[in-house]
Structure formats: structure tokens, C-alpha cells
Design an enzyme around this catalytic site. Structure first.
Site, short mmCIF file in Angstrom:
data_model
loop_
_atom_site.label_atom_id
_atom_site.label_comp_id
_atom_site.label_asym_id
_atom_site.label_seq_id
_atom_site.Cartn_x
_atom_site.Cartn_y
_atom_site.Cartn_z
N CYS A 145 44.57 27.84 26.22
CA CYS A 145 45.22 26.85 25.36
C CYS A 145 46.55 27.35 24.81
O CYS A 145 46.73 28.55 24.61
CB CYS A 145 44.31 26.53 24.18
SG CYS A 145 42.69 26.01 24.70
N ARG A 148 50.54 28.51 30.87
CA ARG A 148 49.29 29.16 30.46
C ARG A 148 48.08 28.48 31.11
O ARG A 148 46.99 29.04 31.11
CB ARG A 148 49.15 29.10 28.93
CG ARG A 148 50.24 29.85 28.21
CD ARG A 148 50.21 29.53 26.72
NE ARG A 148 49.06 30.09 26.06
CZ ARG A 148 48.97 31.32 25.59
NH1 ARG A 148 49.98 32.14 25.73
NH2 ARG A 148 47.89 31.72 24.97
N TRP A 184 42.84 24.11 27.62
CA TRP A 184 42.21 24.58 28.86
C TRP A 184 40.72 24.56 28.56
O TRP A 184 40.22 25.35 27.76
CB TRP A 184 42.70 25.99 29.17
CG TRP A 184 42.26 26.52 30.49
CD1 TRP A 184 42.85 26.27 31.70
CD2 TRP A 184 41.16 27.40 30.75
NE1 TRP A 184 42.17 26.94 32.69
CE2 TRP A 184 41.13 27.65 32.15
CE3 TRP A 184 40.19 28.02 29.96
CZ2 TRP A 184 40.19 28.46 32.76
CZ3 TRP A 184 39.25 28.83 30.57
CH2 TRP A 184 39.26 29.05 31.96
N ASN A 205 43.09 27.83 19.70
CA ASN A 205 42.96 28.59 20.94
C ASN A 205 41.92 29.67 20.68
O ASN A 205 42.01 30.40 19.71
CB ASN A 205 44.32 29.22 21.30
CG ASN A 205 44.23 30.15 22.50
OD1 ASN A 205 43.26 30.10 23.26
ND2 ASN A 205 45.22 30.99 22.66
N GLY A 206 40.92 29.77 21.57
CA GLY A 206 39.87 30.77 21.39
C GLY A 206 38.52 30.12 21.59
O GLY A 206 38.41 29.01 22.11
N GLU A 214 44.91 42.34 46.73
CA GLU A 214 45.82 41.52 45.94
C GLU A 214 46.37 40.36 46.78
O GLU A 214 46.49 39.23 46.30
CB GLU A 214 46.96 42.40 45.39
CG GLU A 214 48.08 41.65 44.68
CD GLU A 214 47.64 40.74 43.54
OE1 GLU A 214 46.46 40.78 43.14
OE2 GLU A 214 48.47 39.93 43.07
N LYS A 249 46.05 36.40 45.80
CA LYS A 249 47.24 35.56 45.68
C LYS A 249 47.10 34.31 46.50
O LYS A 249 47.38 33.21 46.04
CB LYS A 249 48.46 36.39 46.14
CG LYS A 249 49.76 36.12 45.49
CD LYS A 249 49.98 36.74 44.14
CE LYS A 249 48.86 36.56 43.18
NZ LYS A 249 48.88 37.34 41.99
N GLU A 278 44.27 31.86 45.07
CA GLU A 278 44.48 31.20 43.78
C GLU A 278 45.49 30.08 43.86
O GLU A 278 45.40 29.11 43.11
CB GLU A 278 44.82 32.19 42.65
CG GLU A 278 46.20 32.80 42.68
CD GLU A 278 46.46 33.72 41.49
OE1 GLU A 278 46.04 33.42 40.37
OE2 GLU A 278 47.08 34.76 41.70
N HIS A 294 29.95 46.05 59.66
CA HIS A 294 28.66 46.27 59.00
C HIS A 294 28.10 44.97 58.43
O HIS A 294 27.27 45.00 57.53
CB HIS A 294 28.81 47.35 57.92
CG HIS A 294 29.19 48.68 58.52
ND1 HIS A 294 28.30 49.47 59.20
CD2 HIS A 294 30.38 49.32 58.57
CE1 HIS A 294 28.91 50.55 59.64
NE2 HIS A 294 30.18 50.48 59.28
N LYS A 306 47.16 31.22 32.49
CA LYS A 306 47.99 32.40 32.58
C LYS A 306 47.45 33.53 31.72
O LYS A 306 47.45 34.69 32.09
CB LYS A 306 49.42 32.05 32.17
CG LYS A 306 50.42 33.19 32.27
CD LYS A 306 50.68 33.56 33.70
CE LYS A 306 51.64 34.72 33.87
NZ LYS A 306 51.60 35.25 35.24
O1 M6R Z 1 47.59 39.08 31.51
P1 M6R Z 1 46.74 39.97 32.39
O2 M6R Z 1 47.55 40.80 33.32
O3 M6R Z 1 45.75 40.77 31.63
O4 M6R Z 1 45.91 38.95 33.28
C1 M6R Z 1 44.92 39.40 34.16
C2 M6R Z 1 44.52 38.33 35.14
O5 M6R Z 1 44.02 37.21 34.47
C3 M6R Z 1 45.70 37.90 36.02
O6 M6R Z 1 46.27 38.97 36.69
C4 M6R Z 1 45.24 36.84 37.05
O7 M6R Z 1 44.39 37.43 37.98
C5 M6R Z 1 46.45 36.20 37.73
N1 M6R Z 1 46.30 34.78 37.80
C6 M6R Z 1 46.68 36.66 39.10
O8 M6R Z 1 47.78 36.07 39.70
#
Ligand code: M6R
Length: 610
Positions: A2, A27, A76, A100-101, A483, A487, A490, A506, A605
Site C-alpha cells: 500500500c 509499489r 495492495w 499500510n501494514g 535471477e 525476472k 514475474e 535427476h 515493490k
Molecule cells: O526491497 P527488497 O530488495 O528487500 O525486495 C525484495 C524482493 O521483494 C524483490 O527483490 C522482488 O523479488 C522483486 N520484485 C524482484 O524483481
């Protein structure tokens, strides 16, 4: 997660709230709303979906809405589906609140409020907090007393923005474990979840601390500490400019941010090299302290954790200290064995990730030294760690982390070099050579990788219709593969998995059928032959094989369907240009598939809940 914005000033708050909410879109959100003071009390406009829906309602139903004070929110969803009724602000005619929280004890509180005659319109934990404030406000008539007695009963995390009907022009704010700033400008003052929301107006702000309560007015801000005394706050200055939080001619923030990688590496690394040698400039991490560490744990989430994998390989290779990489949400409940001989490195772009923050606090409690690698200045993780190294990547707006990852791994190489020097594992000349690669050669390699964007788009064309896809690699190439896979999935929603190339046979190789794409990351000279064997294994079972390898590698044409050759650095540093290319592949795939590149579905985010 949020986003919160609030403004009290001399100008119309409505466009400011909308603009602030748009700046917080990155976010992640699924509904939005605002509440502003009017002559007839507090007006609320809220809706499921994009902020454009709010603008439409404002245009059609409230064309003349003007107000000098109000609060806004992007939600969110956590408790209850995205819907108009679950959108914030919540509350009653007397008070309106954005949050937010997560309020963990909301079910118990709901029972107590029901017994007092309250009914509820939404499924949210936030509505419970708002009604509890309303109850306490009805009893005391005093907003600060109402907030204090409410937050005493709340379990969980919160950043709150609240307005009270009888206090026009005032926004009340409180926080615990969720971020909130108070920003100061000539024409009024703001509350916000993050700096980009206010950058058009000001870069001066206060960081609200745990337990503090702020009253924000047009020409005054008062902050009370947790004991009720007026807090003496330091005004901080964000060195991000408005342009850095805008697209600057790029179609998407993600593409802009990938293109910013060379500069981000230079900005992050150059100030930390003195006379060619690493200089971390951390008072609590002297050379003696570094020498004394017996073990390193790197704890983080998502992309930041994947940066930790590169860190593990770099530190173990150069400094020969054992390194574990842990998922923060597991680490915190795993009763980890730590003491003062442990260094725990927490990596986080936002510095607010709830699980990473909890892991940091646990590590401190157990006596480990904590080192944070964080992009957002003044964030909770940055402030609470024993030592902090900032990545100077500038604001990262796209939900998919790109330039933040690149600078995180750059710092990991710097740390590995420093530790290796302290441990006497490498000579000064060797350290200088590594840092020359890092500071001078790697930004150039990334520039050259960026030139391959059209080639990457061709690969995206080949994989765009895949239902499943595999990335394979060995050693540090497996670190990269993990990674690259995150990417792609997502932002393009293609299911993908990263596999250690030698492990496919395996079990997982049973999933390889005709045409299943396998992207083989192949950047390590000493592993290339083994990789080729593994590639042949999947090719023989029908896989459509794409190899990402170094420019100077000779790959037999029959081994792969496509080969993309990328700029060369010494092997340990190959993740830097390789990831730029693989980020571009993910980017173009997302664009071709018509996905929302910068705001992928269901993602946020800054993940401030566990
Ligand atoms: O703000 P942070 O780096 O702690 O966030 C960690 C993950 O939430 C963040 O890297 C997430 O995996 C991204 N969406 C990846 O692109």
C-alpha cells in the site's frame, strides 16, 4: 504494498493526492481512494482498480471538488479481495484513515467493537483500526489521545494517516514497522510512504520513527515521541531529483532502469575505492573486525537474495570465508545459530521488506554483526543495521528489480575483495586488478550488453508462446539463472524454473519435450565442457536450446538452436553483463506478450508485510 499520501497546505490537495498516488503506483496496488475536508464534512472517493477510475469519478461526480487538506491511498489487498468497499480510506463520518501494514489481532478487536455496537462494511483489518480510533475519539474528543489508546491495542505493523472531522487542515500520522515520511514544502506539508510521492514539491523530509505521532498542518509539523514529548527531528534531504523518478523518454521504467546500470555501478563503487583499493568507510567494520568473522550469512528476499548468491560465490572464492544465503522469511523462524563471530549481510533495495527487517533484528539480538546493503536512504533496515552500505542506484520504480540487483552484486564484489585483502588471501595488486574490472571494465561491458537489446528481443520472439521454460547453469551461472528465471516469470507470467545444469537428469529432465525452451547460461571457461554435455542431454530430448555465452567462446552450431554472445569480463564478474542481457530478454518478452511491464499483476515493490 500500500501507498500513503497526505497533504495540508494552501493549494488544492486533490490533484496533489492523485499525483502522489500515481508516483506510488510502482509499489503495486489494486484499488485506490482519497478523503478530503470539504465545507460539508469529509468527502471520500474510492474505487477498485487503477487511479484513472478515481479521476473519472472525480470528473463526473465531483467536478468542483477542492480542498486544502486530504489523504490518499493505493491498496495492495491482504485482507479481503480488491473491491470498492475494501478500498481505503475507511472510518466513519467523524474520522477517515488510510493504512499500510497488517493488524494481526483484528479479529479479537472486531469482536470487542461489535460488542460496542459497531458494524463493518469491509473485510479489512484497516476498518477495524479506523473504528477503534472512532470509538476512542468519541470517548476522549481528542485525536492524539484516541490514536495513542488505539495503537496501544494494535498488534502488527502500521503506517497510518488519519483525519478527524473537527480538525480540518490537520493530518495525524503514526507508524510502527511500516514506512512513513513527513515532507516539508513552502506551500504545505505532506505525509507519504516514500519520497517519489512528494519529489515534485520537495526533497526535504522527516523520517517518522517507531511509535512517533505527527500532526501535519499547512505551515507547521509537530512530532511527538512514544513518551508524548515533542521530538526534535532532523530534516533529511533526498538527493534524488524529479527526473530520476520519471520515465525520461523510455517506454517503461524497467527499460530506463536497465539503461541506468552503468552509471549506477560507477556511482556506487567509485566513492569506495581509494588509491585503487577498497575503502568501505564503516567505523564498526575495521580490518580487525573483518578478520575475526568466522562465517557470513546473507539474508534477503527475491532478487536481493539472488544478489546474495553472487555474493556467496565472490566471498568464498576470494576471501575463503564460508557463506550461507538464506531466504529471510525462513531464516527468521528457523532459530538460526549465530554469535559474535558471525556477520549477517541483509540485502534490500527498499530497506523496508518486513521479513528482511525481522531477520536483521533477530541477528542483532543473537550478537551477530549486521551489515545492510540498501538503496533507500533512511529506510528501516539502513537505520537499524550495525553498518550500512548504500547502493547509489537512484530510485527504482519498476516492480521488477534490475539496476538495484546490478549494484547489489557490484557491492558484493567490493566486499569480497576487501575481505580477501584483510584475510591476506590476495595481494594489493590483485585487489587493484579486481577493482579495475569492477569500476572500469564492468560499466563498459554493461554498455555493450545494452547494445544487444534487439538481439534479446529476437530471443523473446522465440520464447513468447512458451508455457514452461528452463534456465540452466553451473556455478555462478546457476546463480545468474535463478535471477533470470525470476525476472522472466514475474513480468511475462511464463512459468520458468532455474536448474543446476547437472541436476536436470535427476528428475526434472522428464519435463523436457519437443520445443520446450531451455536457456543455458554458459559464461565460465572451466565449466563450459560440462555445460555442453548437459545441453546435449536436453537437446536430445527435444528442447529448443538458447545459449548465452561469452563473445570469445566457440560453440558448436549443432549444440544450440540460438546463441547470444555477450561482452567478456573475467569469469567471476560475468554475472554483471549477463544479467543485463537476461533482464532485457525478460523485458522484451513482457512487452511482446502485452503484459504490464512496470506493474506486474499481484506484485508490490515494497513488501512491508510478512
Ligand atoms: O526491497 P527488497 O530488495 O528487500 O525486495 C525484495 C524482493 O521483494 C524483490 O527483490 C522482488 O523479488 C522483486 N520484485 C524482484 O524483481
Amino acid at each position: 504494498m500500500c501507498g500513503i499520501i497526505g497533504y495540508s497546505g494552501v493549494e488544492n490537495s486533490v490533484p496533489k493526492l492523485i499525483e502522489g498516488l500515481k508516483a506510488l503506483e510502482y509499489r503495486g496496488y489494486d484499488s485506490a481512494g482519497i478523503a478530503v475536508f470539504t465545507e460539508n464534512g469529509i468527502s471520500v472517493v474510492k474505487s477498485k482498480g487503477r487511479i484513472a477510475n478515481i479521476e473519472k469519478i472525480l470528473d463526473t461526480e465531483y467536478p468542483n471538488l477542492e480542498s486544502v487538506c486530504g489523504i490518499g491511498h493505493t491498496r495492495w489487498a491482504t485482507h479481503g479481495e480488491p473491491s470498492d468497499r475494501n478500498s481505503h480510506p475507511h472510518g466513519t463520518d467523524r474520522i477517515r484513515l488510510v493504512h499500510n501494514g497488517i493488524i494481526e489481532n483484528y479479529i479479537q478487536l472486531k469482536k470487542e467493537l461489535s460488542a460496542c455496537g459497531y458494524s463493518f462494511e469491509s473485510d479489512t483489518d484497516t476498518e477495524i483500526a479506523s473504528k477503534l480510533i472512532d470509538l476512542n475519539y468519541k470517548t476522549s474528543g481528542d485525536p492524539i489521545k484516541a490514536i495513542k489508546s488505539t495503537v496501544k491495542k494494535l498488534e502488527g505493523s502500521y503506517a497510518l494517516g488519519i483525519i478527524f472531522d473537527k480538525y480540518p487542515g490537520k493530518i495525524f500520522a503514526a507508524r510502527k514497522d511500516s514506512p512513513l515520511i513527513v515532507a516539508l514544502s513552502e506551500n504545505g506539508n505532506f505525509i507519504a510512504s516514500d519520497i517519489p510521492a512528494v519529489l515534485k514539491h520537495t526533497n526535504r523530509y522527516y523520517q517518522l520513527e517507531q511509535g512517533e505521532i505527527a500532526i501535519v498542518e499547512k505551515d507547521k509539523v509537530t512530532v511527538y515521541d512514544e513518551f508524548g514529548s515533542v521530538a526534535n527531528k532532523e530534516v533529511l534531504t533526498a538527493d534524488w531529483d524529479v527526473g530520476s523518478a520519471e520515465k525520461g523518454g523510455y517506454e517503461h521504467f524497467m527499460l530506463k532502469e536497465i539503461n541506468e546500470e552503468p552509471l549506477a555501478i560507477v556511482n556506487t563503487i567509485r566513492p569506495r575505492i581509494k588509491d585503487g583499493l577498497p575503502c568501505l568507510d564503516l567505523p564498526h567494520l575495521s580490518d580487525e573486525a573483518i578478520k575475526a568473522f568466522k562465517r557470513v550469512s546473507i539474508v534477503a528476499c527475491g532478487t536481493a537474495m539472488h544478489a546474495g548468491f553472487i555474493g556467496r560465490t565472490a566471498i568464498e572464492t576470494l576471501a575463503r570465508i564460508p557463506v550461507k544465503v538464506e531466504i529471510a522469511s525462513e531464516f527468521r523462524y528457523r532459530n538460526p545459530i549465530l554469535d559474535k563471530e558471525d556477520l549477517v549481510i541483509i540485502i534490500s533495495q527498499s530497506g523496508e521488506t518486513a521479513d528482511s527487517l525481522a531477520a536483521l533484528r533477530l541477528s542483532k539480538e543473537r550478537g551477530a554483526h549486521t551489515l545492510a546493503i540498501v538503496n533507500v536512504a533512511g529506510s528501516s533496515i539502513a537505520r537499524e543495521a550495525d553498518s550500512t552500505l548504500y547502493t547509489w542506484a537512484g530510485p527504482e520504480i519498476a516492480v521488477a528489480s534490475t539496476k538495484a540487483y546490478t549494484v547489489q552484486i557490484s557491492l558484493m564484489y567490493l566486499i569480497a575483495t576487501k575481505f580477501a585483502l584483510c584475510n591476506g588471501r590476495i595481494t594489493k595488486d590483485k585487489a587493484k586488478e579486481y577493482l579495475h574490472t569492477l569500476l572500469t571494465l564492468s560499466p563498459v561491458a554493461v554498455e555493450n550488453a545494452l547494445v544487444l537489446s534487439a538481439e534479446c528481443a529476437k530471443i523473446s520472439e522465440k520464447i513468447k508462446n512458451a508455457e514452461h521454460l528452463f534456465y540452466i547453469g553451473r556455478g555462478i551461472d546457476y546463480d545468474i539463472a535463478q535471477e533470470a528465471s525470476l525476472k522472466l516469470k514475474e513480468i511475462s507470467y511464463i512459468h520458468s524454473e532455474a536448474y543446476a545444469a547437472g541436476e536436470m537428469k535427476h528428475g526434472t529432465i522428464s519435463l523436457i519435450t519437443d520445443g520446450v525452451p531451455v536457456i543455458a547460461v554458459c559464461t565460465q571457461d572451466h565449466l563450459v565442457e560440462k555445460m555442453i554435455s548437459n545441453i546435449k542431454e536436453v537437446k536430445a530430448r527435444g528442447a529448443f536450446v538458447l545459449i548465452i555465452c561469452k563473445e570469445n567462446m566457440q560453440i558448436d552450431k549443432e549444440v544450440a538452436d540460438e546463441v547470444l554472445k555477450i561482452p567478456v569480463l573475467s569469469d567471476l564478474f560475468m554475472p554483471i553483463p549477463a544479467m543485463t542481457v537476461l533482464q532485457l530478454v525478460a523485458y522484451h518478452t513482457s512487452v511482446i506478450r502485452g503484459c504490464d511491464v512496470d506493474k506486474p499483476r499481484n506484485l508490490a515493490k515494497s513488501v512491508t508485510v510478512e
